[in-house]
Design an enzyme around this catalytic site. Structure first.
Site, PDB file in Angstrom:
ATOM      1  N   GLU A 200      28.238 -64.037  77.306  1.00 42.37           N
ATOM      2  CA  GLU A 200      28.979 -64.225  78.551  1.00 42.37           C
ATOM      3  C   GLU A 200      28.017 -64.492  79.700  1.00 42.37           C
ATOM      4  O   GLU A 200      27.007 -63.787  79.828  1.00 42.37           O
ATOM      5  CB  GLU A 200      29.826 -62.991  78.868  1.00 42.37           C
ATOM      6  N   GLY A 344      24.658 -54.278  81.778  1.00 42.05           N
ATOM      7  CA  GLY A 344      24.866 -52.884  81.429  1.00 42.05           C
ATOM      8  C   GLY A 344      25.515 -52.765  80.073  1.00 42.05           C
ATOM      9  O   GLY A 344      25.205 -51.868  79.285  1.00 42.05           O
ATOM     10  N   ALA A 345      26.440 -53.680  79.776  1.00 38.90           N
ATOM     11  CA  ALA A 345      27.144 -53.694  78.497  1.00 38.90           C
ATOM     12  C   ALA A 345      27.922 -54.995  78.394  1.00 38.90           C
ATOM     13  O   ALA A 345      28.066 -55.726  79.375  1.00 38.90           O
ATOM     14  CB  ALA A 345      28.075 -52.486  78.377  1.00 38.90           C
ATOM     15  N   MET A 346      28.454 -55.280  77.199  1.00 37.22           N
ATOM     16  CA  MET A 346      29.205 -56.510  76.982  1.00 37.22           C
ATOM     17  C   MET A 346      30.306 -56.272  75.968  1.00 37.22           C
ATOM     18  O   MET A 346      30.064 -55.719  74.902  1.00 37.22           O
ATOM     19  CB  MET A 346      28.261 -57.622  76.510  1.00 37.22           C
ATOM     20  N   GLU A 381      34.219 -51.182  79.038  1.00 38.05           N
ATOM     21  CA  GLU A 381      34.143 -52.193  77.974  1.00 38.05           C
ATOM     22  C   GLU A 381      35.338 -52.115  77.035  1.00 38.05           C
ATOM     23  O   GLU A 381      35.850 -53.144  76.579  1.00 38.05           O
ATOM     24  CB  GLU A 381      32.841 -52.032  77.189  1.00 38.05           C
ATOM     25  N   GLU A 403      37.242 -58.483  85.002  1.00 32.40           N
ATOM     26  CA  GLU A 403      36.323 -57.464  85.492  1.00 32.40           C
ATOM     27  C   GLU A 403      36.949 -56.522  86.516  1.00 32.40           C
ATOM     28  O   GLU A 403      36.646 -55.336  86.534  1.00 32.40           O
ATOM     29  CB  GLU A 403      35.069 -58.127  86.063  1.00 32.40           C
ATOM     30  N   ARG A 880      21.015 -63.998  87.322  1.00 35.34           N
ATOM     31  CA  ARG A 880      21.615 -63.436  88.528  1.00 35.34           C
ATOM     32  C   ARG A 880      20.836 -62.240  89.078  1.00 35.34           C
ATOM     33  O   ARG A 880      20.885 -61.973  90.286  1.00 35.34           O
ATOM     34  CB  ARG A 880      23.082 -63.065  88.300  1.00 35.34           C
TER      35      ARG A 880
END
Length: 948
Positions: A200, A344-346, A381, A403, A880
């Protein structure tokens, strides 16, 4: 996805093209969407004739558009990937079953950084599989738009085809796409590589050629090649259904996974590793209609530290199944900690990946703050399994649907596991207050905003999508009611499951249960406009008159004029007013519509105070008249707990923010915060901590710096047991104590700084006991700052290098950036270039922290300007975290000289990539800092003199 450091916009896909008079047929609508303000590639549109001037025409469709053709639709992917862990490379093959809805003169799909060495396209025949391959005249990469282009020898008729591509790529030099992560084996000291993925938003194309847009959902059949060594496993979204030993060659095993449900490319996941599972045997979570095996994986020796995340996951999934009234859609759910992870996580469907600090909880090492972060990240998540994965936004302009919702519902998930944490009040400090500070700036943007280029897409993973998105959803639920809101969400998910949706679709389903409230109209004012209002409250007897005005970061002439030029000054919102009074604690709801100048509220006779914006559910600020603020101040002094902790925090946050923007005298918030000696909740203390930190930074080089700290110290009372933590310390008590101590040390209260330094040196130099986990960050940072010698720093550096627990290593890493010693920080800036010292995922964390150190700000600013090309070459402008470096480092600048340096640097390096919005924000912040000192310095000086 959970943004680490822990952070828009729209496109319509047309199914048919209008033909324009340019060199090659192309969609006028698509071209105009891609280049709405200038047509350097598309040519110039004549609005009268609807023709395009060919002078600057872009040519082929793949040249003119970052978007794929909507008339080529995939249905399934058959993927084989073979990572070579030793060499850091991979090879692969993908067959995409697709349909062309119109005849095509060419095909193009996404590919980046891959060497495609075979391309074949053949008709799919119902009876006999594939037909004879079609002739291909030419295939080539078009890097500008990240496409692989296929030009057939003849036009491809509309129909169903199988497109097969063979390719190779590198696993090294990146931590996105398909990449290699490395950890050090504790027993042998050797580095062990694994292969993992993170796709992502636009990185699946770096692992396999694909149609890498969220609306192109398809089923995935995946095969992974792993070493036959029994320690190695292969994981993907779905459950394993077969293995073939010695294939493709001796010593290798090909693992086959079940076909997935339809999903977007960014949700696919591939992992080959030697990790261990917790629990050792399969565990199920009971759900109303299904049982789901949930397993957690970590590198060897760390798997037991997945126990807490597994506990949260099991309970949160059960809560979500009941809340959404939809079974978890896949046959299994894995969560795994990855040593090198950019976010941080996906939320990869069925295989959720985490940065290790976001998921590993180590008893006797991890703090309550670590526990809160892990629980929120896991809950975030897993919320995506429904909101984002089951139903996915059509295009990245609606990222907030994924999100924003997950960033709100995670708090419900955590509350179901830890109802004693008062997590909704924590939401104010974790999400709302920070984004209110950013969103009032003129460099902000709406929740929903058009994006096209991958840099723009990457950049929108920010506070607006996450924190503003979650805050306006929280507001929406507050005025709708919990049950109607839940019913609308269930309706939305049920109707759109396995498909894609837009913001309008959510509003339509919520409307079914919203009564007279026009959801789309109300929420459109909050999602389509940047910023938010300040609600001004004027009282006359028993009547309150409420009006609204766009809240700006300051009331200077330049800011006001700029807002007018941007046509923002007259923005209005449909504002839900939830309030209660001293005479009636029952919460009432009124409305301040965007088409009215004001609204009036009647209160009971004898009412002293009226608290507008109950629990700060509304995404706005409230300003009262002078008598009301005075009354709040005296009430807080005499009986602070007549207000709940959320409302105490809300009053403090509004007052300081209004003063900063020149709506109030600073005497109001400074007097208001005197009650905090009686405060017993962490969130109001955290507000004061943040606001005092900002003021302290702005006053650092002024004559009244010490006087300001002295004023702050007068209002802090440290309880006798403030340093005492035990296993029985509750979350709220521990959070309160650690936050209060951080405020005390910020204000340099000797009792705090000396005790922290004593504990630090006892542990570091005298082999004393390790500080209690909830005190470690405070003790490490304060102790290192107070003892900024090379000898002490070197000992801490050795501790850092030897540490293997991720959360503890991060605490030590942060402390290493705190010395008030220029030479040490110069050494550290060079040391962190070495990935054996600091992983790439943590590089900008360290550089930002050095930049926040008053001694390090200039060092990082000079380093950044002198070694800009090094940073670009290593991380690319699409990163980013790199894009946020400039606004973070420059946020403390307060002079016109620094502002000019920034402008000159931006002029010299105009390409900003994913940092374009960050540069605009940085310039605005420094302008505001200069304005703040000019406006407020004298009044604060006078206030402090009066309080001596």
């Amino acid at each position: 996805m959970f943004s680490s450091g822990l952070q828009l916009r729209s496109f319509t896909v047309f199914s048919s093209f209008l033909r324009l008079k340019i060199v090659h047929p192309f969609s006028k609508a698509r071209c105009l969407q891609t280049f709405p303000s200038k047509f350097s590639n598309c040519g110039t549109l004549n609005s009268a004739t609807m023709e395009v001037d060919q002078t600057n025409a872009c040519g082929e469709e793949y040249e003119c558009n970052h978007r794929l053709s909507s008339d080529v639709v995939p249905s399934s992917y058959h993927i084989l990937l073979h990572p070579n862990l030793a060499e850091g490379t991979f090879t692969g093959r993908v067959t995409i079953e697709l349909e062309t809805l119109q005849p095509r003169k060419n095909l193009f799909l996404h590919s980046k950084g891959l060497a495609v060495n075979r391309t074949e396209i053949a008709p799919r025949l119902q009876a006999s599989g594939q037909g004879q391959p079609l002739g291909i005249a030419r295939t080539f990469e078009y890097p500008k738009n990240e496409f692989w282009v296929i030009k057939p020898t003849a036009e491809i008729p509309a129909g169903k085809y199988a497109l097969t591509l063979e390719f190779s790529g590198k696993l090294t030099g990146k931590i996105i796409g398909f990449y290699r992560s490395v950890y050090t084996d504790k027993a042998t000291g050797k580095e062990v590589p694994i292969a993992t993925s993170k796709f992502e938003p636009t990185f699946a194309r770096q692992a396999f050629p694909c149609m890498d847009e969220p609306a192109f959902k398809a089923k995935f059949s995946i095969q992974l090649v792993r070493p036959s060594d029994k320690n190695y496993i292969a994981l993907s979204n779905m459950n394993q259904v077969g293995t073939e030993e010695d294939k493709p060659s001796a010593g290798l095993t090909t693992v086959t996974f079940a076909e997935s449900v339809p999903m977007s490319t960014y949700l696919a996941c591939f992992i080959v590793c030697d990790f261990k599972r917790f629990p050792a045997d399969n565990t199920s979570v009971s759900a109303p209609k299904a049982s789901v095996p949930i397993n957690a994986y970590a590198r060897p020796g760390q798997e037991m530290f997945m126990k807490y995340a597994h506990f949260v996951g099991v309970n949160v999934i059960d809560f979500y199944v009941k809340y959404f009234n939809i079974d978890y859609p896949l046959p299994k759910l894995d969560i795994i900690g990855i040593p090198d992870f950019v976010s941080g996580a996906m939320e990869h469907w069925g295989l959720v990946t985490f940065r290790e600090t976001s998921v590993l909880y180590t008893p006797n090492e991890s703090s309550l703050s670590n526990k809160k972060r892990i629980s929120l990240t896991v809950a975030h998540e897993l919320a995506h399994m429904w909101f984002g994965n089951l139903v996915t936004m059509k295009w990245w302009n609606d990222l907030w649907l994924n999100e924003g919702f997950a960033s709100y519902i995670e708090y419900k998930g955590v509350n179901s596991v830890h109802p004693d944490w008062d997590i909704d009040t924590q939401f104010l400090h974790e999400e709302l207050f920070g984004v209110l500070t950013l969103d009032c700036q003129l460099s902000s943007h709406p929740i929903v905003q058009n994006v096209n280029h991958p840099d723009q897409i990457t950049e929108i993973f920010d506070f607006i999508s996450y924190s503003k998105g979650s805050s306006v959803i929280r507001m929406l639920e507050a005025f709708m009611g919990e049950q109607p809101f839940q019913q609308g969400v269930v309706s939305y998910l049920t109707s759109n499951k396995y498909g894609n949706a837009e913001t309008k679709d959510l509003w339509d389903h919520l409307q079914k249960f919203a009564g007279d409230v026009k959801v789309a109209d109300v929420m459109g004012t909050w999602t389509k406009q940047m910023g938010y209002p300040v609600v001004n409250v004027k009282r006359s007897g028993n009547k309150l008159t409420l009006s609204q005005k766009r809240f700006l970061p300051d009331k200077s002439e330049s800011t006001t004029e700029m807002a007018k030029n941007m046509k923002l000054a007259d923005s209005k919102w449909d504002v839900p007013i939830m309030y209660y009074t001293s005479a009636d604690p029952k919460v009432k709801l009124a409305w301040l519509p965007n088409n009215q100048d004001s609204t009036t509220i009647d209160v009971e006779p004898g009412t002293s105070w009226v608290k507008i914006n109950y629990r700060n559910y509304g995404y706005y600020r409230v300003n009262y008249d002078a008598d009301a603020w005075s009354l709040f101040s005296s009430t807080l002094d005499s009986n602070p707990h007549i207000f709940n902790a959320a409302d105490r925090a809300s009053l403090l946050n509004d007052a300081f923010s209004l003063a900063k923007a020149s709506h109030l005298s600073y005497s109001v918030p400074l007097n208001l915060c005197k009650y905090i000696k009686s405060e017993n909740h962490s969130v109001p203390i955290a507000v004061v901590l943040d606001k005092f930190k900002d003021i302290k930074e702005l006053l650092r080089d002024t004559p009244i710096y010490d006087e300001f700290l002295a004023f702050g110290r007068k209002n802090i009372v440290l309880p006798d047991d403030v340093w005492n933590f035990t296993e029985d310390t509750s979350f709220l008590e521990g959070d309160f104590k650690s936050t209060l101590l951080n405020l005390a040390c910020l204000l340099e209260i000797p009792e705090c700084t000396s005790q922290a330094s004593k504990i630090f040196l006892s542990w570091l130099t005298n082999n004393g006991p390790k500080p209690y986990p909830d005190l470690r960050s405070l003790v490490y940072n304060t102790g290192m700052r107070a003892n900024s010698t090379e000898e002490v720093w070197s000992k801490l550096w050795e501790k850092y290098l030897a540490e293997t627990t991720p959360s503890e290593k991060l605490k030590l890493m942060v402390a290493l950036t705190t010395p008030r010693n220029k030479q040490i920080l110069e050494t550290l800036i060079q040391n962190i270039k070495n990935e054996s010292y600091v992983r790439s995922q943590d590089y900008f964390i360290v550089l930002n922290l050095i930049g926040k150190n008053p001694v390090g700000t200039e060092l990082v600013w000079d380093f950044m300007r002198s070694e800009w090309q090094y940073l670009v070459d290593r991380f690319t402008l699409n990163d980013r975290a790199f894009g946020r470096l400039i606004p973070n480092v420059c946020s403390s600048f307060t002079t016109k000289e620094r502002l000019q340096e920034m402008k000159e640097f931006f002029a010299g390096y105009p390409e900003a990539g994913a940092g374009a919005a960050g540069r605009a924000r940085a310039l605005e912040t420094v302008n505001n800092n200069i304005e703040w000192l000019a406006t407020h310095y004298k009044s604060i000086e006078n206030f402090l003199k009066q309080k001596k």
